[in-house]
Design a protein around this motif. Structure first.
Motif, PDB file in Angstrom:
ATOM      1  N   TYR A  75       0.822  -1.209   0.000  1.00 59.96           N
ATOM      2  CA  TYR A  75       0.000   0.000   0.000  1.00 59.96           C
ATOM      3  C   TYR A  75       0.853   1.254   0.000  1.00 59.96           C
ATOM      4  O   TYR A  75       1.956   1.279   0.516  1.00 59.96           O
ATOM      5  N   GLU A  76       0.291   2.319  -0.531  1.00 57.07           N
ATOM      6  CA  GLU A  76       0.901   3.642  -0.490  1.00 57.07           C
ATOM      7  C   GLU A  76       0.441   4.331   0.788  1.00 57.07           C
ATOM      8  O   GLU A  76      -0.730   4.276   1.144  1.00 57.07           O
ATOM      9  N   ILE A  77       1.358   4.969   1.492  1.00 53.45           N
ATOM     10  CA  ILE A  77       1.024   5.712   2.697  1.00 53.45           C
ATOM     11  C   ILE A  77       1.357   7.170   2.435  1.00 53.45           C
ATOM     12  O   ILE A  77       2.505   7.516   2.162  1.00 53.45           O
ATOM     13  N   CYS A  78       0.360   8.025   2.488  1.00 47.61           N
ATOM     14  CA  CYS A  78       0.558   9.454   2.240  1.00 47.61           C
ATOM     15  C   CYS A  78       0.062  10.254   3.426  1.00 47.61           C
ATOM     16  O   CYS A  78      -1.064  10.071   3.874  1.00 47.61           O
TER      17      CYS A  78
ATOM     18  N   THR B 292       4.309  13.560   2.384  1.00 49.94           N
ATOM     19  CA  THR B 292       5.304  12.542   2.688  1.00 49.94           C
ATOM     20  C   THR B 292       4.714  11.226   2.236  1.00 49.94           C
ATOM     21  O   THR B 292       3.644  10.849   2.672  1.00 49.94           O
ATOM     22  N   THR B 293       5.397  10.540   1.333  1.00 43.97           N
ATOM     23  CA  THR B 293       4.898   9.251   0.869  1.00 43.97           C
ATOM     24  C   THR B 293       5.901   8.179   1.187  1.00 43.97           C
ATOM     25  O   THR B 293       7.070   8.456   1.425  1.00 43.97           O
ATOM     26  N   SER B 294       5.427   6.963   1.149  1.00 44.11           N
ATOM     27  CA  SER B 294       6.297   5.859   1.539  1.00 44.11           C
ATOM     28  C   SER B 294       6.976   5.192   0.362  1.00 44.11           C
ATOM     29  O   SER B 294       7.823   4.343   0.558  1.00 44.11           O
ATOM     30  N   GLY B 295       6.633   5.543  -0.833  1.00 40.19           N
ATOM     31  CA  GLY B 295       7.236   4.867  -1.976  1.00 40.19           C
ATOM     32  C   GLY B 295       7.052   5.668  -3.244  1.00 40.19           C
ATOM     33  O   GLY B 295       6.318   6.640  -3.278  1.00 40.19           O
ATOM     34  N   LEU B 296       7.715   5.243  -4.278  1.00 35.43           N
ATOM     35  CA  LEU B 296       7.646   5.958  -5.542  1.00 35.43           C
ATOM     36  C   LEU B 296       6.698   5.297  -6.526  1.00 35.43           C
ATOM     37  O   LEU B 296       6.249   5.928  -7.461  1.00 35.43           O
ATOM     38  N   ASP B 297       6.406   4.027  -6.342  1.00 30.73           N
ATOM     39  CA  ASP B 297       5.543   3.312  -7.270  1.00 30.73           C
ATOM     40  C   ASP B 297       4.088   3.651  -7.004  1.00 30.73           C
ATOM     41  O   ASP B 297       3.706   4.004  -5.910  1.00 30.73           O
ATOM     42  N   SER B 298       3.272   3.511  -8.028  1.00 30.25           N
ATOM     43  CA  SER B 298       1.843   3.713  -7.875  1.00 30.25           C
ATOM     44  C   SER B 298       1.233   2.464  -7.256  1.00 30.25           C
ATOM     45  O   SER B 298       1.225   1.398  -7.850  1.00 30.25           O
ATOM     46  N   LYS B 299       0.746   2.603  -6.032  1.00 31.18           N
ATOM     47  CA  LYS B 299       0.160   1.490  -5.289  1.00 31.18           C
ATOM     48  C   LYS B 299      -1.181   1.947  -4.748  1.00 31.18           C
ATOM     49  O   LYS B 299      -1.419   3.133  -4.592  1.00 31.18           O
ATOM     50  N   PRO B 300      -2.058   1.006  -4.406  1.00 32.11           N
ATOM     51  CA  PRO B 300      -3.316   1.431  -3.797  1.00 32.11           C
ATOM     52  C   PRO B 300      -3.043   2.084  -2.444  1.00 32.11           C
ATOM     53  O   PRO B 300      -2.155   1.664  -1.709  1.00 32.11           O
TER      54      PRO B 300
END
Length: 92
Positions: free
Chosen positions: A25-28, A45-53
């Motif tokens: 999952y993406e955490i924003c 602030t996001t937890s990753g660069l990929d597009s995730k749900p």
């Protein structure tokens, strides 16, 4: 600690949540940062660069988070503060 969350605390919060939910999952989190002449700007602030749900409110994943463990990883906030900040700042 009380008051405004700094960038390091935000990152530790996201990392602590990520350690429980994995990379699925993406955490924003919305973070207010002081801009030019004292204006507040909303940064993310996001937890990753990929597009995730994104994690969604009320999901079983969020209900299963261990906020005591998250607070121990954040180190400067209580479980209640981490929980409240995450839900108030969460974007999805």
């Amino acid at each position: 600690m009380t008051g405004k969350w700094d960038g390091d605390e935000q990152r530790r919060l996201v990392e602590a949540i990520r350690s429980q939910v994995g990379d699925e999952y993406e955490i924003c989190l919305g973070v207010k940062e002081e801009g030019p002449k004292g204006s507040n700007q909303l940064a993310t602030t996001t937890s990753g660069l990929d597009s995730k749900p994104a994690l969604t409110m009320g999901s079983h994943v969020l209900r299963s988070l261990n906020w005591e463990k998250i607070a121990s990883e954040v180190r400067t906030r209580t479980a209640s503060q981490c929980h409240t900040h995450f839900y108030r700042s969460m974007h999805n």
